[in-house]
Write an enzyme that holds these catalytic residues in place. Structure first.
Site, PDB file in Angstrom:
ATOM      1  N   THR B 144      -8.605  77.178   1.268  1.00 32.45           N
ATOM      2  CA  THR B 144      -9.399  78.187   0.559  1.00 32.45           C
ATOM      3  C   THR B 144      -9.670  77.792  -0.895  1.00 32.45           C
ATOM      4  O   THR B 144      -8.735  77.494  -1.637  1.00 32.45           O
ATOM      5  CB  THR B 144      -8.623  79.523   0.576  1.00 32.45           C
ATOM      6  OG1 THR B 144      -8.294  79.832   1.934  1.00 32.45           O
ATOM      7  CG2 THR B 144      -9.435  80.643  -0.031  1.00 32.45           C
ATOM      8  N   GLU B 145     -10.934  77.805  -1.266  1.00 34.78           N
ATOM      9  CA  GLU B 145     -11.363  77.533  -2.647  1.00 34.78           C
ATOM     10  C   GLU B 145     -10.840  76.201  -3.179  1.00 34.78           C
ATOM     11  O   GLU B 145     -10.620  76.029  -4.365  1.00 34.78           O
ATOM     12  CB  GLU B 145     -10.929  78.675  -3.592  1.00 34.78           C
ATOM     13  CG  GLU B 145     -11.367  80.067  -3.135  1.00 34.78           C
ATOM     14  CD  GLU B 145     -12.850  80.327  -3.325  1.00 34.78           C
ATOM     15  OE1 GLU B 145     -13.529  79.509  -3.972  1.00 34.78           O
ATOM     16  OE2 GLU B 145     -13.329  81.343  -2.805  1.00 34.78           O
ATOM     17  N   LEU B 146     -10.625  75.268  -2.245  1.00 40.70           N
ATOM     18  CA  LEU B 146     -10.072  73.936  -2.565  1.00 40.70           C
ATOM     19  C   LEU B 146      -8.749  74.022  -3.325  1.00 40.70           C
ATOM     20  O   LEU B 146      -8.443  73.168  -4.161  1.00 40.70           O
ATOM     21  CB  LEU B 146     -11.082  73.071  -3.323  1.00 40.70           C
ATOM     22  CG  LEU B 146     -12.388  72.726  -2.609  1.00 40.70           C
ATOM     23  CD1 LEU B 146     -13.078  71.551  -3.324  1.00 40.70           C
ATOM     24  CD2 LEU B 146     -12.195  72.391  -1.151  1.00 40.70           C
TER      25      LEU B 146
END
Lengths: 407, 411
Positions: B144-146
């Site tokens: 998630t979201e890097l």
């Protein structure tokens, strides 16, 4: 730059936002090097204190000159309240002056006196605040030929919840038509002026208000023990009139109390709806949860903010809402009406429709119960309040003066 | 040879409705279905469907072209429910055999930071969903979201992944280039693929920014920058939200035209080609080791967790939701589990961010609520309702471990 300003008596002598706004603006202008001749209606009793002393900064003294016109006019007066004041006023006849027999005659009399001042004084621009001074401004313009800036702090539509007194709205209309430039204290007010008076938008400039970071009440140390009660305190502070939505506050309070018993509601202010509001708390069986304090002055206002866990401004129509800025400056979380000018400039607030008492109660209970919410709001609203000062609105007014003076 | 690698993130959350104290214990539906449907349809119409058409045309006309997507599970659920056409168009792309799909948590959650067990469950759920809809098995993981650190790399390596994606943040790279693969510290063979954020953001954020000195951005101009990496890199990794095309950058900015011409423009240089993340992993060696202890992400200038964990409201909310895990799982109540997972969607916490709130920037643009405070109120009220439901379950004797129930309501 020299300004002839028709304004209102400064706090703490008169209550309400208009006096504070005039005080702050005059101080801000003087700090920017503008000379102000400040004209105000002033009753003889009690109000002849040294105005410049109130301004507090000696180096600004030379820039500000006070002219009083003896009158019992006060901002937010209605025909009825004028009659009450007139009955109580000692008739002042030393210079052959007698107060008008009704509000409108008194406004007229005040406006005529303005001509003499305009003849005597030396100035570049005229600046008048709200309807009672508009005719004075127009008269001064006639006498001097100088440009006129009218400042709209509240329209008659705001004050009456959309049922204007036609005489007053006519004065507002005439004033707005005669002004060289109009200053609105928010986009909300600007839209009201456009909608109700059909004024060209390009003639209206928006100047949002600020607060005085040097206000000595803000910087006073308050004893933390000021809050003795373990109950949470929800504060309403303002005139108890239709415009301010006190009735929605009380209905929301009832809903809050269904969820949270340990809450007290403080109503600070006076106004024509006060008795009805007290009766309503009795009807709802919640009068023991309410405290009606009357008007608070000076340091007491700031003490109230410090005591309160949150401040709520459920106004039906709030052209600006300076009190909300004072609240956040005291780190008091705020719930404010979406129908307000201040909601345009403050982000760290909860914003509600004034009629939505369920949402209001939802927000009140949440701030009371969820401590992370309260902590974040406190911290962030205070930080945000530090962005406001008196210099920015003063500079924006000077910009308007420059434009009308240069034609 | 320099390989250009496209990966597009496709995600939409389930936004909460105005869930008040009056709803707690009365109404267990926390989500704003009309709004979620409206937004999904808007994004499908402005982005997914037209952008997929462009991609399919390119795939048909440029045989070398390849690309990859990562879908959140809840986005796929919403496509199935609200926009089957958009889902079909994604399936058509995958059917070409030149589109790679990545693995992530089903609920686009921050679970890795709070519960490894829940993280693993959600990755598995996501894997099943991708298999079912696309008949595809991902080999490369993106969180998630890097959000990324060493621990995540070795954890997903143990789960069988060959590659993992992260932000090429300056503060972790220093003098090093994002245009190589790296070896995560403390892992064996998994390879780290880094986003080239400068070139990615030129498209994703600056494309229509008229005050930008390089506006307007054209495909030839962009390729000049890209070609500058020749000889000093193996891969240019262009990672961005898929909504860049048509939603963040509207069609009238020329974004689709740019996209359409970009692949053939890239191929004009004889040393350029395209590769998907798993192809990068096969093709290129690692250039060095990167030791990233504190989590990084692709959000904001800080590239850290502060967009989701920066204030007390966010920290308390995340703590509350993961504190419930044991009770929720013991209850074996499917609807409770489902609601609890939907409350883990990282967007809920992003909406509570107060960092830049006064400045009215990107956080505000993506926030369906008037303020971070309102998102916190809705969320916390919903959590309180979940707790009431859990207590009801407990009373019915469905939860074995009573001690795990939190007795006090949130206050």
């Amino acid at each position: 730059m020299k300004v002839l300003m028709f304004g209102w008596e400064f706090p703490p002598f008169k209550s309400g936002g208009l006096g504070t706004a005039c005080y702050d603006l005059t101080k801000g202008l003087a700090r920017q090097g503008v000379n102000v001749t400040f004209v105000m209606p002033s009753a003889p009793e009690g109000a002849d204190s040294d105005f410049v002393r109130i301004i507090g900064c000696n180096n600004l003294k030379d820039r500000i000159k006070i002219k009083k016109i003896h009158s019992i006019l006060q901002p937010y007066m209605t025909s009825e309240s004028y009659h009450r004041s007139l009955k109580n006023a000692p008739h002042f006849k030393s210079k052959g002056e007698v107060y008008g027999s009704n509000l409108y005659k008194e406004v007229y009399r005040y406006s005529e006196s303005a001509r003499f001042i305009a003849e005597e004084e030396n100035f570049d621009v005229i600046h008048a605040h709200d309807w009672m001074t508009y005719q004075a401004g127009i008269n001064a313009k006639q006498v001097s030929g100088k440009p006129l800036v009218l400042h709209m702090h509240a329209t008659e539509f705001d004050r009456t919840g959309g049922n204007p007194n036609s005489y007053i709205s006519h004065i507002e209309y005439t004033g707005l038509k005669s002004a060289d430039k109009i200053i609105a204290n928010s986009n909300y007010t600007k839209q009201n002026i456009i909608n109700h008076y059909n004024i060209e938008p390009e003639r209206i400039e928006i100047v949002h208000w600020g607060i005085d970071p040097d206000n000595l009440y803000l910087n006073m140390d308050y004893d933390p023990a000021i809050k003795k009660s373990r109950d949470k305190i929800v504060l309403f502070l303002g005139r108890i009139t239709l415009q301010k939505g006190p009735d929605y506050f009380i209905e929301a309070a009832k809903k809050v109390l269904d969820f949270e018993k340990n809450v007290k509601f403080v109503v600070a202010g006076e106004g024509d709806m006060l008795d009805r509001m007290i009766d309503r708390t009795v009807e709802l069986g919640i009068s023991d949860k309410f405290l009606f304090t009357g008007w608070l002055k000076g340091a007491d206002v700031y003490k109230a903010f410090k005591m309160a866990d949150l401040y709520i401004m459920p106004s039906v129509s709030e052209p600006f809402g300076l009190v909300a800025l004072e609240a956040i400056r005291n780190s008091t979380p705020i719930i404010i009406s979406k129908n307000s000018g201040v909601s345009e400039v403050v982000s760290h607030a909860l914003k509600v429709d004034f009629w939505d008492i369920n949402q209001m109660a939802n927000h009140i209970v949440s701030i009371i119960k969820y401590k992370e919410l309260e902590e974040e709001m406190k911290e962030n609203c205070y930080k945000e309040s530090c962005r406001f000062n008196l210099d920015k609105p003063a500079r924006e007014c000077i910009h308007v003066y420059d434009r009308v003076v240069s034609g | 040879m320099v390989s250009t690698c496209f990966y597009f993130q496709v995600h939409q959350p389930y936004r909460l409705r105005n869930y008040t104290i009056f709803d707690i214990g009365e109404n267990h539906d926390y989500f704003d279905h009309p709004k979620n449907k409206e937004i999904l349809n808007k994004v499908a119409g402005k982005c997914y469907i037209p952008a997929n058409k462009v991609m399919l045309d390119i795939l048909n006309n440029v045989p070398e072209f390849k690309l990859s997507y990562s879908f959140s599970g809840i986005l796929l659920d919403q496509l199935e429910e609200y926009s089957p056409d958009a889902l079909t168009s994604f399936q058509e792309l995958v059917d070409t055999g030149r589109v790679e799909l990545l693995s992530e948590t089903y609920h686009h959650s921050l679970s890795f930071l709070y519960s490894k067990e829940e993280f693993r469950d959600q990755v598995r759920m996501h894997k099943r969903k991708i298999k079912k809809l696309f008949n595809y098995s991902p080999k490369v993981f993106r969180n998630t979201e890097l959000i990324y650190n060493n621990e995540l790399a070795s954890y997903v390596e143990d789960m069988g992944y060959k590659g993992i994606i992260a932000e090429g943040a300056d503060h972790i790279l220093g003098w090093r280039s994002p245009n190589f693969l790296y070896k995560p510290a403390a892992s064996k063979s998994i390879k780290l693929i880094l986003k080239n954020y400068k070139l990615s953001d030129d498209i994703a954020f600056r494309f229509s920014e008229k005050s930008w000195k390089d506006w307007p951005l054209t495909a030839p101009k962009f390729c000049q920058w890209l070609n500058a990496a020749n000889g000093s890199g193996n891969c240019i990794n262009l990672f961005m939200d898929y909504e860049t095309f048509g939603e963040h950058q509207w069609e009238d900015t020329g974004i689709f035209k740019f996209l359409r011409h970009l692949p053939e423009e890239i191929l004009k240089h004889p040393d350029n080609d395209f590769a998907t993340p798993s192809e990068l992993v096969k093709r290129y060696p690692v250039m060095g080791e990167l030791d990233i202890h504190n989590p990084i992400s692709w959000a904001d200038v800080e590239r850290d967790l502060s967009a989701w964990l920066g204030n007390r409201m966010q920290q308390a909310s995340l703590r509350r939701i993961y504190d419930l895990e044991r009770s929720i799982k013991l209850s074996q109540d499917k609807s409770l589990l489902d609601d609890w997972r939907k409350l883990q969607i990282s967007d809920h916490f992003y909406y509570m961010c107060t960092k830049w709130f006064s400045d009215g920037d990107v956080h505000k643009y993506f926030n369906p609520y008037d303020s971070p405070y309102e998102s916190f109120i809705n969320f916390t009220n919903a959590i309180n309702d979940i707790m009431i439901r859990l207590k009801d379950e407990d009373r019915r004797g469905r939860i074995i471990n009573r001690a795990s129930i939190i007795e006090e309501s949130v206050s």
